[in-house]
Design an enzyme around this catalytic site. Structure first.
Site, PDB file in Angstrom:
ATOM      1  N   TYR A 103       0.785  -0.606   0.074  1.00 31.30           N
ATOM      2  CA  TYR A 103       0.147  -0.058   0.304  1.00 31.30           C
ATOM      3  C   TYR A 103       1.191   1.523  -0.110  1.00 31.30           C
ATOM      4  O   TYR A 103       1.297   1.579   0.390  1.00 31.30           O
ATOM      5  CB  TYR A 103      -1.200   0.348   1.777  1.00 31.30           C
ATOM      6  CG  TYR A 103      -2.248   0.798   1.473  1.00 31.30           C
ATOM      7  CD1 TYR A 103      -2.346   1.417   0.317  1.00 31.30           C
ATOM      8  CD2 TYR A 103      -1.640   2.151   1.880  1.00 31.30           C
ATOM      9  CE1 TYR A 103      -4.002   2.098   0.157  1.00 31.30           C
ATOM     10  CE2 TYR A 103      -2.424   3.463   1.824  1.00 31.30           C
ATOM     11  CZ  TYR A 103      -3.293   3.394   0.574  1.00 31.30           C
ATOM     12  OH  TYR A 103      -3.840   4.634   0.733  1.00 31.30           O
ATOM     13  N   TRP A 105       1.052   5.310  -1.658  1.00 35.85           N
ATOM     14  CA  TRP A 105       1.281   6.522  -2.739  1.00 35.85           C
ATOM     15  C   TRP A 105       2.532   6.468  -3.542  1.00 35.85           C
ATOM     16  O   TRP A 105       2.181   7.075  -5.256  1.00 35.85           O
ATOM     17  CB  TRP A 105       0.904   7.993  -2.840  1.00 35.85           C
ATOM     18  CG  TRP A 105      -0.817   7.654  -1.471  1.00 35.85           C
ATOM     19  CD1 TRP A 105      -1.119   7.115  -1.203  1.00 35.85           C
ATOM     20  CD2 TRP A 105      -1.077   9.499  -2.676  1.00 35.85           C
ATOM     21  NE1 TRP A 105      -2.076   7.657  -1.299  1.00 35.85           N
ATOM     22  CE2 TRP A 105      -3.197   8.707  -2.120  1.00 35.85           C
ATOM     23  CE3 TRP A 105      -1.400   9.938  -3.725  1.00 35.85           C
ATOM     24  CZ2 TRP A 105      -3.485   9.786  -2.319  1.00 35.85           C
ATOM     25  CZ3 TRP A 105      -2.329  10.734  -3.626  1.00 35.85           C
ATOM     26  CH2 TRP A 105      -3.961  11.117  -3.414  1.00 35.85           C
TER      27      TRP A 105
HETATM   28  N1  MGD Z   1      -1.108  18.339   1.452  1.00 35.93           N
HETATM   29  C1  MGD Z   1      -1.527  17.832   1.975  1.00 35.93           C
HETATM   30  N2  MGD Z   1      -2.791  17.341   0.903  1.00 35.93           N
HETATM   31  C2  MGD Z   1      -3.372  15.782   1.437  1.00 35.93           C
HETATM   32  C3  MGD Z   1      -2.629  15.017   1.671  1.00 35.93           C
HETATM   33  C4  MGD Z   1      -1.245  15.125   2.048  1.00 35.93           C
HETATM   34  O1  MGD Z   1      -0.077  14.245   3.188  1.00 35.93           O
HETATM   35  N3  MGD Z   1      -0.746  16.529   2.280  1.00 35.93           N
HETATM   36  N4  MGD Z   1      -3.425  12.988   1.011  1.00 35.93           N
HETATM   37  C5  MGD Z   1      -3.857  12.769   0.776  1.00 35.93           C
HETATM   38  C6  MGD Z   1      -4.904  11.655   0.974  1.00 35.93           C
HETATM   39  S1  MGD Z   1      -3.527  10.525   0.625  1.00 35.93           S
HETATM   40  C7  MGD Z   1      -6.186  11.865   1.370  1.00 35.93           C
HETATM   41  S2  MGD Z   1      -6.901  10.386   1.863  1.00 35.93           S
HETATM   42  C8  MGD Z   1      -6.959  12.889   1.626  1.00 35.93           C
HETATM   43  C9  MGD Z   1      -7.713  12.986   3.398  1.00 35.93           C
HETATM   44  O2  MGD Z   1      -8.411  13.949   3.514  1.00 35.93           O
HETATM   45  P1  MGD Z   1      -9.105  13.860   5.045  1.00 35.93           P
HETATM   46  O3  MGD Z   1      -8.637  12.770   5.654  1.00 35.93           O
HETATM   47  O4  MGD Z   1     -10.588  14.821   4.917  1.00 35.93           O
HETATM   48  O5  MGD Z   1      -7.574  15.101   5.708  1.00 35.93           O
HETATM   49  P2  MGD Z   1      -7.070  15.230   7.115  1.00 35.93           P
HETATM   50  O6  MGD Z   1      -6.329  16.421   6.774  1.00 35.93           O
HETATM   51  O7  MGD Z   1      -6.711  14.431   7.677  1.00 35.93           O
HETATM   52  O8  MGD Z   1      -8.646  15.570   7.410  1.00 35.93           O
HETATM   53  C10 MGD Z   1      -8.689  16.975   7.436  1.00 35.93           C
HETATM   54  C11 MGD Z   1      -9.507  18.054   8.313  1.00 35.93           C
HETATM   55  O9  MGD Z   1     -10.496  17.084   9.761  1.00 35.93           O
HETATM   56  C12 MGD Z   1     -10.534  17.352  10.643  1.00 35.93           C
HETATM   57  N5  MGD Z   1     -11.002  16.680  11.614  1.00 35.93           N
HETATM   58  C13 MGD Z   1     -10.584  15.994  12.271  1.00 35.93           C
HETATM   59  N6  MGD Z   1     -11.598  14.822  13.144  1.00 35.93           N
HETATM   60  C14 MGD Z   1     -12.565  15.173  12.966  1.00 35.93           C
HETATM   61  C15 MGD Z   1     -13.580  14.742  14.314  1.00 35.93           C
HETATM   62  O10 MGD Z   1     -13.843  14.103  14.753  1.00 35.93           O
HETATM   63  N7  MGD Z   1     -14.346  15.873  13.822  1.00 35.93           N
HETATM   64  C16 MGD Z   1     -14.667  17.169  12.780  1.00 35.93           C
HETATM   65  N8  MGD Z   1     -16.125  17.893  12.244  1.00 35.93           N
HETATM   66  N9  MGD Z   1     -13.515  17.443  11.886  1.00 35.93           N
HETATM   67  C17 MGD Z   1     -12.776  16.626  12.530  1.00 35.93           C
HETATM   68  C18 MGD Z   1      -9.057  17.977  11.040  1.00 35.93           C
HETATM   69  O11 MGD Z   1      -9.714  19.144  12.003  1.00 35.93           O
HETATM   70  C19 MGD Z   1      -8.570  18.099   9.651  1.00 35.93           C
HETATM   71  O12 MGD Z   1      -7.599  19.120   9.463  1.00 35.93           O
HETATM   72  O13 MGD Z   1      -6.147  14.180   2.592  1.00 35.93           O
HETATM   73  C20 MGD Z   1      -5.100  14.878   0.918  1.00 35.93           C
HETATM   74  N10 MGD Z   1      -4.476  15.338   1.204  1.00 35.93           N
HETATM   75  N1  MGD Z   2      -2.260   8.599  12.266  1.00 38.60           N
HETATM   76  C1  MGD Z   2      -2.571   8.996  11.233  1.00 38.60           C
HETATM   77  N2  MGD Z   2      -2.098   7.858   9.781  1.00 38.60           N
HETATM   78  C2  MGD Z   2      -2.168   7.847   8.666  1.00 38.60           C
HETATM   79  C3  MGD Z   2      -3.477   8.778   7.503  1.00 38.60           C
HETATM   80  C4  MGD Z   2      -3.850   9.608   8.794  1.00 38.60           C
HETATM   81  O1  MGD Z   2      -5.066  10.694   8.756  1.00 38.60           O
HETATM   82  N3  MGD Z   2      -3.509   9.677  10.588  1.00 38.60           N
HETATM   83  N4  MGD Z   2      -3.888   8.821   6.953  1.00 38.60           N
HETATM   84  C5  MGD Z   2      -3.333   7.839   6.026  1.00 38.60           C
HETATM   85  C6  MGD Z   2      -3.659   7.753   4.785  1.00 38.60           C
HETATM   86  S1  MGD Z   2      -5.047   8.531   4.011  1.00 38.60           S
HETATM   87  C7  MGD Z   2      -2.625   7.514   3.248  1.00 38.60           C
HETATM   88  S2  MGD Z   2      -2.818   7.736   1.583  1.00 38.60           S
HETATM   89  C8  MGD Z   2      -1.484   7.063   4.243  1.00 38.60           C
HETATM   90  C9  MGD Z   2      -0.199   7.945   3.196  1.00 38.60           C
HETATM   91  O2  MGD Z   2       1.115   6.595   3.772  1.00 38.60           O
HETATM   92  P1  MGD Z   2       1.872   5.704   2.194  1.00 38.60           P
HETATM   93  O3  MGD Z   2       1.477   6.399   0.516  1.00 38.60           O
HETATM   94  O4  MGD Z   2       2.817   4.730   2.193  1.00 38.60           O
HETATM   95  O5  MGD Z   2       2.631   7.472   2.442  1.00 38.60           O
HETATM   96  P2  MGD Z   2       4.513   7.779   1.624  1.00 38.60           P
HETATM   97  O6  MGD Z   2       5.146   9.032   2.529  1.00 38.60           O
HETATM   98  O7  MGD Z   2       2.990   8.370   0.256  1.00 38.60           O
HETATM   99  O8  MGD Z   2       4.869   7.067   1.352  1.00 38.60           O
HETATM  100  C10 MGD Z   2       5.462   6.732  -0.496  1.00 38.60           C
HETATM  101  C11 MGD Z   2       6.317   6.227  -0.834  1.00 38.60           C
HETATM  102  O9  MGD Z   2       6.694   5.594  -1.916  1.00 38.60           O
HETATM  103  C12 MGD Z   2       8.416   5.677  -2.625  1.00 38.60           C
HETATM  104  N5  MGD Z   2       8.444   6.200  -3.328  1.00 38.60           N
HETATM  105  C13 MGD Z   2       8.175   7.582  -4.177  1.00 38.60           C
HETATM  106  N6  MGD Z   2       8.278   7.005  -5.555  1.00 38.60           N
HETATM  107  C14 MGD Z   2       8.444   5.960  -5.527  1.00 38.60           C
HETATM  108  C15 MGD Z   2       9.353   4.883  -7.037  1.00 38.60           C
HETATM  109  O10 MGD Z   2       9.170   5.232  -7.772  1.00 38.60           O
HETATM  110  N7  MGD Z   2       9.375   3.309  -6.261  1.00 38.60           N
HETATM  111  C16 MGD Z   2       8.792   2.961  -5.078  1.00 38.60           C
HETATM  112  N8  MGD Z   2       9.049   2.212  -4.659  1.00 38.60           N
HETATM  113  N9  MGD Z   2       9.080   4.049  -3.972  1.00 38.60           N
HETATM  114  C17 MGD Z   2       8.514   5.286  -4.460  1.00 38.60           C
HETATM  115  C18 MGD Z   2       8.767   7.295  -1.462  1.00 38.60           C
HETATM  116  O11 MGD Z   2       9.330   7.548  -1.144  1.00 38.60           O
HETATM  117  C19 MGD Z   2       8.032   7.015   0.100  1.00 38.60           C
HETATM  118  O12 MGD Z   2       8.688   6.219   1.061  1.00 38.60           O
HETATM  119  O13 MGD Z   2      -1.181   6.859   5.378  1.00 38.60           O
HETATM  120  C20 MGD Z   2      -2.451   6.724   6.489  1.00 38.60           C
HETATM  121  N10 MGD Z   2      -1.707   6.830   7.263  1.00 38.60           N
HETATM  122 MO    MO Z   3      -5.103   9.142   1.921  1.00 35.78          MO
END
Ligand code: MGD
Ligand code: MGD
Ligand code: MO
Length: 765
Positions: A103, A105
């Site tokens: 898993y 990105w």
């Molecule tokens: N800059 C940036 N953007 C991203 C990502 C990133 O790593 N960096 N990751 C991307 C990915 S993979 C995903 S899946 C999405 C995730 O998207 P989300 O899961 O929606 O993003 P978060 O920033 O974790 O949470 C959004 C907001 O929800 C609010 N929140 C938390 N708990 C609660 C609660 O109990 N109630 C209410 N009402 N609000 C709450 C928090 O204040 C938080 O800022 O974001 C994407 N966008």
């Molecule tokens: N506590 C908490 N944990 C969370 C979340 C949260 O809200 N709270 N949000 C969750 C969510 S929504 C998500 S999507 C996950 C994200 O979790 P991940 O998607 O596992 O996080 P990334 O840091 O994007 O990891 C991608 C890795 O791929 C590597 N990479 C980049 N390009 C390449 C390539 O070409 N080849 C290879 N082999 N590797 C490469 C990067 O260096 C990096 O280490 O985290 C989750 N974890």
């Molecule tokens: Mo995500």
């Protein structure tokens, strides 16, 4: 192209020195600032490497992972060694013993997509145990197909920002609409229209109610309601109670387009459990005054109201309930399928919702067929490794965990994404061999036995495109590969040759051949369908982009609203299932047949808050994408004495004698980390916010529960699924306490190289 947007890179021949977003992007992501210097950063993996203990003792469980030194090797020695280990595992244990979850990105680009590459490779070897679902949408991905017939359609065919800006009078946003997250889109994006759309909505006189523990989850003028974190479903039920008891709900809509409202209403009014879900009841759980709840419900019934729920609300215990109840609330208002009204999920979570989709399929690398049918819910990785043969429930089925001997990871970072790192480390000590492909020495790479140096997107040609963006982009290599790193494709091709399946993997094509092949295959397909006539590959490559047409002005489920008989939902009833007989039949104590309030395990009104009185929100980082480029300029600039910033309300800081800029220890009974304190009144009291993404940096690498000196919140979070239904990740919330760190300040080593030993110093047993 990056997941956070398009850019042109200026280089010095070895590395990127500056990036320029395209002029057409209304709101380019600040995360682009992490790219310069990333190709040759000191944390890059230079050469293939094998863990010393693996070389000395051979394959087997090891608690030394993460603390051991590495031996660098030439590819010529490394690949046969790895191929030999594959042969051994497949011969002794079969394909199910190989976990190819991977898993993560990785990076943008359709061909060099690490996860597709590793899956294709493992399929040519006869298959692997896989994971299903995502950390992003664990709960949603299971509940919404059952009650709404789809989950991805909610995003890719969501009501467009233009329609919202023009028609929505009242946007009630659970989780707000955090602009920081709209930086990002899986596969990239050429425009960021959210900020402008919200501005247009307000300019028209539209109102935004942001319901979130953080005031800055919605920028600009918004009414702010800050319920106790994790209590949103109680608030939604309180609103629904006002609608039902004052006759403000749309009974005609409920009758024609939904099923099971009557069962739900008996629960809502307290007829089944003696507890009316009144505004007063909701006040006792959420802290939001009952009068405010009543007033908001009445406003919602009067106006063209769009109810939105961010994805964060389903990344907590009982995360199935918030999107289901949000949809139910929108159905009671009767606006589903009406422009500017209804339901939305993920506005402000990802850039995709609100953007117009491309109406045809896009080029992708075929992954082949997996001959092994075993799978696990994605967030059950530690559970699986710790309990081979153990039983678990998910989505109405009871299954057993496989016995994994070899873990093959490419394109993700479990130390970023998984909860309870102490438990994860114990789990990662179990397999016999761990293979990780990475460009960087991430904590996951440090826990591997075989470390495969990968290139980054900047070092190879690729093409990118995504469901909700008009541009197909030629991603042209900006610099040559760093040191001895290789494209994952080339590594897999060579490994496949060692294992006698080269042709099955490559089909005789180089990566350049594949790019041309995937593009041409797609070009002929769309041209035959008569939609558009893209140029031939060479023209496209020279031009750099191709603009596709998009379906503008969508309203989610408008076809269903127009004619529910001709466009039924893909649910058992063909309608929105406010009551699901299937889910009820599973008999789960933690997810019943209709949306319901379940008290979380970790929240401020629970017993655990007596020991750990602060609610930590572990949300997505503003300064980077997950853990990627944590060592980039924008990410580093936000750190405080090298630690990840954690925000806290002034009253909570004062009560603990803490000041802005202090280094603090954040702890609970699972673990602890250091963080840099930011005192900020834009948070609800008793809430602290520490984003994910600081690379795990254990003070004592040999102790699985060591303090992380850098600020990774997943040393604190619980490894517990959302419910028996989805078993999704619950990483967003955790209870903690915070104290001033008075000890010596440990150095940050996460972005350095690990320890290496010479080949000659390895004593093979
Ligand atoms: N800059 C940036 N953007 C991203 C990502 C990133 O790593 N960096 N990751 C991307 C990915 S993979 C995903 S899946 C999405 C995730 O998207 P989300 O899961 O929606 O993003 P978060 O920033 O974790 O949470 C959004 C907001 O929800 C609010 N929140 C938390 N708990 C609660 C609660 O109990 N109630 C209410 N009402 N609000 C709450 C928090 O204040 C938080 O800022 O974001 C994407 N966008
Ligand atoms: N506590 C908490 N944990 C969370 C979340 C949260 O809200 N709270 N949000 C969750 C969510 S929504 C998500 S999507 C996950 C994200 O979790 P991940 O998607 O596992 O996080 P990334 O840091 O994007 O990891 C991608 C890795 O791929 C590597 N990479 C980049 N390009 C390449 C390539 O070409 N080849 C290879 N082999 N590797 C490469 C990067 O260096 C990096 O280490 O985290 C989750 N974890
Ligand atoms: Mo995500």
């Amino acid at each position: 192209m990056a997941h956070f947007g398009m850019y042109t890179a200026d280089t010095d021949g070895r590395d990127v020195v500056a990036v320029r977003p395209p002029t057409g992007d209304a709101d380019p992501s600040p995360i682009l600032g992490n790219v310069p210097g990333s190709v040759t950063h000191r944390s890059r993996i230079r050469r293939p490497a094998v863990r010393r203990g693996w070389l000395e003792n051979g394959p087997g469980p090891s608690t030394e992972r993460g603390a051991d030194a590495f031996v660098e090797m030439e590819w010529d020695e490394f690949l046969p060694l790895l191929a030999g280990e594959f042969r051994r595992v497949l011969r002794e244990h079969g394909n199910e013993a190989v976990f190819g979850g991977s898993y993560g990105w990785g990076s943008a680009g359709r061909f060099h997509h690490a996860q597709s590459q590793v899956h294709r490779f493992l399929n040519t070897l006869g298959g692997y145990t896989r994971s299903v679902g995502s950390y992003s949408l664990g709960a949603t991905g299971t509940i919404m197909p059952r009650v709404m017939g789809t989950h991805w359609k909610m995003f890719s065919r969501s009501t467009s920002w233009d329609v919202i800006a023009e028609h929505t009078d009242l946007l009630v946003a659970f989780g707000g609409v955090p602009l920081k997250n709209t930086s990002v889109n899986h596969g990239g994006t050429s425009d960021h229209p959210t900020r402008d759309a919200l501005h247009r909505l307000r300019a028209r006189g539209g109102r935004i109610v942001s319901i979130s523990p953080l005031r800055d989850d919605t920028d600009g003028a918004a009414e702010w309601i800050a319920p106790v974190p994790g209590s949103d479903v109680a608030l939604m039920l309180g609103l629904a109670h006002v609608l039902a008891s004052e006759g403000l709900h749309d009974t005609a809509f409920l009758q024609r387009y939904t099923t099971g409202y009557d069962v739900f209403e008996r629960y809502l009014l307290g007829e089944t459990d003696g507890v009316p879900k009144s505004p007063e009841w909701a006040q006792s759980l959420t802290g939001v005054p009952a009068s405010d709840i009543t007033a908001l419900a009445r406003r919602m019934a009067r106006a063209t109201t769009l109810v939105t729920v961010t994805w964060s609300l389903q990344r907590i215990r009982h995360g199935e309930q918030a999107p289901w109840m949000g949809l139910t609330l929108a159905a009671m208002l009767g606006g589903v399928g009406v422009p500017g009204a209804g339901f939305g999920h993920g506005y402000g979570s990802m850039n995709e919702p609100g953007l117009a989709p491309v109406p045809y399929p896009l080029p992708t690398l075929p992954q082949g067929l997996n001959a092994v049918s075993t799978s696990i819910p994605v967030a059950a990785i530690s559970d699986m490794l710790l309990n081979p043969g153990g039983r678990y429930d998910a989505d109405g089925t009871s299954s057993t965990y496989p016995d994994i001997r070899l873990l093959h990871w490419a394109g993700g970072n479990p130390f970023h994404h998984h909860q309870d790192i102490g438990r994860l480390r114990t789990a990662l000590a179990r397999p016999e061999t761990i293979v990780v492909h990475e460009p960087y020495w991430t904590p996951m790479a440090r826990h591997a036995d075989f470390v495969v140096p990968s290139t980054t997107t900047l070092e190879r040609d690729d093409l990118s495109c995504t469901r909700n963006d008009p541009l197909l982009v030629a991603m042209q290599a900006a610099v040559p590969p760093f040191a001895d790193s290789r494209d994952d494709y080339d590594t897999f091709a060579l490994l496949a040759r060692e294992l006698g399946v080269e042709y099955e993997f490559t089909e005789g094509r180089s990566s350049a051949d594949w790019l041309r092949h995937l593009y041409e295959q797609w070009r002929r397909f769309v041209a035959d369908a008569g939609r558009v006539t893209p140029p031939v590959f060479d023209e496209f490559w020279t031009e750099g982009t191709f603009r596709m047409d998009t379906e503008d002005g969508l309203t989610l489920l408008s076809d269903f609203r127009d004619d529910p008989e001709r466009a039924p939902l893909r649910t058992p009833s063909g309608r929105i299932e406010i009551f699901s007989a299937d889910i009820e039949s599973f008999g789960y104590a933690d997810c019943g047949g209709h949306p319901r309030w379940y008290a979380p395990d970790e929240w401020l009104n629970g017993e655990r808050a007596q020991s750990f009185p602060l609610h930590l929100i572990a949300n997505q980082p503003r300064t980077r994408l997950h853990s990627q480029l944590d060592h980039g300029a924008v990410s580093l600039a936000s750190k405080i004495r090298g630690r990840e910033p954690m925000r806290m309300h002034p009253a909570d800081a004062a009560a603990r004698g803490l000041r802005d800029g202090d280094v603090v220890r954040v702890f609970n009974d699972r673990g602890s980390c250091l963080a840099g304190l930011v005192v900020d009144d834009r948070l609800r009291e008793r809430v602290v916010q520490l984003s994910t993404g600081a690379w795990y940096d254990p003070l004592d690498p040999s102790d699985p529960r060591s303090m992380c000196v850098h600020g990774n919140p997943n040393v604190l979070t619980a490894d517990r699924g959302t419910s028996s239904l989805a078993q999704g990740s619950t990483g967003q919330h955790v209870l903690v306490d915070v104290e001033k760190w008075t000890g010596e300040l440990p150095a940050i080593r996460a972005h350095d190289q690990p320890e290496f030993v010479d080949r000659g110093d390895v004593r093979q047993k």
